[in-house]
Motif scaffolding. Structure first.
Motif, short mmCIF file in Angstrom:
data_model
loop_
_atom_site.label_atom_id
_atom_site.label_comp_id
_atom_site.label_asym_id
_atom_site.label_seq_id
_atom_site.Cartn_x
_atom_site.Cartn_y
_atom_site.Cartn_z
N GLY A 33 0.93 -1.23 0.04
CA GLY A 33 0.01 0.08 -0.12
C GLY A 33 0.60 1.16 -0.04
N GLU A 49 0.43 8.84 -4.66
CA GLU A 49 -0.33 7.72 -5.02
C GLU A 49 -0.61 8.06 -6.76
OE1 GLU A 49 -1.14 4.16 -5.96
OE2 GLU A 49 -0.27 4.60 -3.99
N LEU A 62 -8.52 3.14 -4.72
CA LEU A 62 -7.29 2.79 -3.86
C LEU A 62 -7.76 1.41 -3.79
CD1 LEU A 62 -6.76 5.67 -1.36
CD2 LEU A 62 -5.50 5.24 -3.37
N THR A 63 -6.71 0.42 -3.51
CA THR A 63 -6.54 -0.73 -3.32
C THR A 63 -7.06 -0.94 -1.72
OG1 THR A 63 -4.29 -1.22 -2.50
CG2 THR A 63 -5.17 -1.62 -5.01
N ASP A 64 -7.29 -2.01 -1.01
CA ASP A 64 -7.25 -2.24 0.35
C ASP A 64 -6.44 -1.68 1.10
OD1 ASP A 64 -10.27 -2.83 -0.13
OD2 ASP A 64 -9.58 -5.10 0.42
N LYS A 65 -5.17 -2.15 0.67
CA LYS A 65 -3.89 -1.85 1.20
C LYS A 65 -3.36 -0.40 1.19
CE LYS A 65 -1.58 -6.39 1.25
NZ LYS A 65 -0.51 -7.15 0.77
N GLU A 66 -3.79 0.17 0.03
CA GLU A 66 -3.55 1.70 -0.03
C GLU A 66 -4.33 2.32 0.81
OE1 GLU A 66 -2.18 1.75 -4.85
OE2 GLU A 66 -4.58 1.89 -4.39
N GLN A 67 -5.65 1.93 0.86
CA GLN A 67 -6.58 2.83 1.70
C GLN A 67 -6.13 2.41 3.13
OE1 GLN A 67 -10.26 0.91 1.09
NE2 GLN A 67 -10.86 2.12 -0.75
N GLU A 68 -5.72 1.39 3.64
CA GLU A 68 -5.29 1.25 5.03
C GLU A 68 -3.87 2.20 5.12
OE1 GLU A 68 -3.15 -2.22 7.56
OE2 GLU A 68 -4.59 -2.70 6.11
#
Length: 96
Positions: A33, A49, A62-68
């Protein structure tokens, strides 16, 4: 595990930052992320990003990891899709 690829528009985004005097480090291969590039200028460090503005909005999420990562990062962080976005964030940070 697949190899990390840079977004199609990453070269033009990087070129725009550099034309405005920013230094740029490529970090798209870090994973987990972490944003695609790290930029700095005048004592400011900005994590960026990059999303491809030519893709539909659903493909730019955003991917889940990016959101996190974004939800816990406490420094400067931007999502950039176009060279115009680069100038806008530059202007907002340096009041030009």
């Amino acid at each position: 595990m697949r190899a990390a690829r840079a977004d199609r528009n990453q070269p033009e985004i990087v070129a725009e930052f550099r034309s405005l005097g920013w230094t740029v480090a490529h970090t798209h291969m870090v994973g987990g992320g972490f944003p695609d590039i790290v930029c700095s200028k005048g004592g400011i460090t900005l994590l960026v990003e990059i999303k491809d503005g030519s893709k539909p909005p659903s493909a730019r999420k955003l991917t889940d990891k990016e959101q996190e990562f974004h939800s816990t990062w406490q420094g400067h962080l931007a999502i950039i899709a176009t060279p115009e976005d680069v100038f806008a964030i530059h202007r907002s940070l340096f009041l030009v």
